[in-house]
Scaffold this active site. Structure first.
Site, PDB file in Angstrom:
ATOM      1  CD  GLU A 149      -2.617   1.347   0.035  1.00 55.23           C
ATOM      2  OE1 GLU A 149      -3.263   0.417  -0.454  1.00 55.23           O
ATOM      3  OE2 GLU A 149      -2.547   2.475  -0.514  1.00 55.23           O
ATOM      4  N   GLY A 258       8.909  11.661  10.051  1.00 51.10           N
ATOM      5  CA  GLY A 258       8.461  10.818  11.170  1.00 51.10           C
ATOM      6  C   GLY A 258       7.339   9.931  10.695  1.00 51.10           C
ATOM      7  CB  CYS A 261       5.464   4.663   6.653  1.00 45.47           C
ATOM      8  SG  CYS A 261       3.844   3.904   6.801  1.00 45.47           S
ATOM      9  CE  LYS A 322       0.939  12.720   6.491  1.00 44.93           C
ATOM     10  NZ  LYS A 322       1.032  12.230   5.141  1.00 44.93           N
TER      11      LYS A 322
END
Ligand SMILES: NC(=O)c1ccc[n+]([C@@H]2O[C@H](COP(=O)([O-])OP(=O)(O)OC[C@H]3O[C@@H](n4cnc5c(N)ncnc54)[C@H](O)[C@@H]3O)[C@@H](O)[C@H]2O)c1
Length: 438
Positions: A149, A258, A261, A322
């Site tokens: 994904e 950050g 992932c 974010k």
């Protein structure tokens, strides 16, 4: 199609809801009873723009349901997606215990042929381990598909329903056709479907994330050198990005990457190299630069206040890694706040969506405030970690009136240093020469 989606987190819930929205019948499975209870009550446990509406619509239409019962879900489905977490283990490699557990559970539940699709990000070669784990528990045949994904949190629905590409790692052409059909409603033309072997599909996901992380770390290194030479990284970024061979995406300097992932996947890439005796030198450096970058900004603030840290109050905008998400996993803001607290600073924080998840990480050491202006009253500086629209275009008069001193540390380069100086602010950002307030 009848689908079981095992793991109902950021990926599983989005994928499950979007597949249901395109007419499939999806059962989302999770072993977190609270999460399943919440979902059954119509509450969406994560913030993702547009997700709640899709979940509501499809639950009402009985195309989407939730359960903790893996066996029932597998029995009622032809395709079983695995979307459970693969968090980093202590040595940086991904912890595959949840994946392998679920794989054995799927094998035990199977009462006939199934297609098992891996959505989680897993190291190259995992397709063999997962296939073996399933086969050890069942006599029934199955096909395995690696279908990594690429969605971004904060734009997950858009990314899932209008993907840049869909990668299908499978060897059985009949199964590839079924996957094409499944994604057909999201891709009118199928030239953006890339069919390959499972190992290449697994590698594609890591290579993509490592490449994006590389661009960020590279640009952060450029910004740090700009700081030393008095060059302006914003001008450099535009100059570099205008080259069509390079492009403008992911060249924004800041507080380091950050989230759940990039850090995990770059470390996994390094650990895969270690496993086969081929050191991944670029990825190793990318992570090193990122760790440094996450400290540099916080250290600059701490150095600014020096001995006065204990008497300093910081007002922080942004807690998640974010904007447009409530995800605080590996958030640069959270690690910087921990450094501020260690120095005895007082921290107030605001995030449009991540105050609950932020409080779970930081406890009551930080005062969470629902109003991003009120929190500024009497604070010694405003510190910005994310680029939510309301942080991008704030009311500078209010900021100036409320802060004790007109001092802003901006980890996202949201404002023009000259304009800030004209407004009377002392403004620190990343890789741009300071301008003394007019
Ligand atoms: N978050 C992203 O932006 C993103 C993007 C692309 C790929 N990925 C990858 O997708 C995978 C999932 O990531 P995520 O962010 O959705 O994780 P997540 O932690 O949000 O969700 C994982 C879910 O799996 C559930 N779970 C764990 N063990 C289980 C078990 N044995 N049975 C049933 N459910 C179980 C958890 O309760 C949780 O709800 C990871 O491999 C990740 O690297 C994530």
């Amino acid at each position: 199609m009848k689908i079981a989606m095992v793991g109902s987190g950021y990926v599983g819930l989005v994928a499950g809801a979007c597949f249901a929205d395109s007419g499939n019948r999806v059962i989302c499975v999770d072993n977190d009873e609270d999460k399943v209870r919440q979902l059954e009550l119509g509450e969406v446990p994560i913030f993702e723009p547009g997700l709640k509406e899709i979940v509501e619509r499809n639950t009402k239409a009985a195309r989407l349901s939730f359960t903790t019962d893996l066996i029932e879900a597998v029995r009622q489905s032809r395709i079983v997606f695995l979307a459970v977490g693969t968090p980093p283990a202590a040595d940086g490699s991904p912890d595959l215990s949840a994946i392998l557990n679920v794989a054995s559970g799927v094998g035990r539940a199977m009462d006939g042929y199934r297609i098992v699709v891996m959505k989680s990000t897993v190291p190259v070669g995992t397709h063999k381990r997962v296939s073996e784990a399933i086969a050890a528990e069942t006599e029934h045949p199955f096909d395995y598909v690696s279908n990594p994904e690429f969605l971004k949190e904060g734009a997950a629905i858009e990314d899932f329903t209008r993907p840049d590409r869909v990668v299908i790692g499978a060897t059985n052409p009949a199964v590839v056709e079924i996957m094409r059909e499944l994604y057909g409603s999201f891709l009118r033309r199928d030239e953006r479907i890339y069919v390959m072997d499972p190992a290449s599909a697994e590698m594609t996901k890591y290579a993509a994330n490592a490449m994006l992380a590389t661009r960020i770390s590279f640009m952060n290194e450029v910004a740090n050198l700009c700081d030393k030479f008095g060059a302006d990284v914003e001008a450099v970024r535009r100059g570099v990005g205008s080259d069509s061979r390079i492009g403008t995406a992911f060249l924004f300097p800041g507080v380091g990457y950050g989230g759940s992932c990039f850090p995990k996947d770059v470390n996994a890439f390094v650990s895969m190299g270690r496993d086969v005796g081929f050191p991944a030198k670029i990825a190793t450096a990318v992570e090193e630069v990122n760790r440094l970058q996450r400290r540099i900004f916080a250290e600059r603030i701490i150095a600014h206040f020096g001995e006065a840290c204990r008497d300093t109050t910081l007002a922080v905008w942004g807690l998640a890694f974010k904007s447009w998400t409530d995800d605080v996993r590996e958030s640069p803001a959270v690690s910087a706040i921990r450094m501020f607290l260690e120095k005895g600073m007082t921290v107030r924080a605001h995030d449009p969506e991540a105050m609950m998840t932020g409080a779970q990480e930081l406890g009551d050491a930080v005062t969470m405030t629902s109003d991003h202006y009120e929190m500024l009253a009497g604070a010694d500086a405003l510190v910005i970690f994310t680029d939510w629209p309301k942080f991008r275009t704030p009311d500078f008069d209010v900021i100036g009136e409320k802060l004790k001193t007109k001092l802003v540390f901006d980890g996202r380069n949201l404002f023009d240093p000259r304009a800030m100086s004209r407004k009377g602010f002392t403004y620190h950002c990343i890789g741009r020469p300071p301008v003394t307030p007019a």
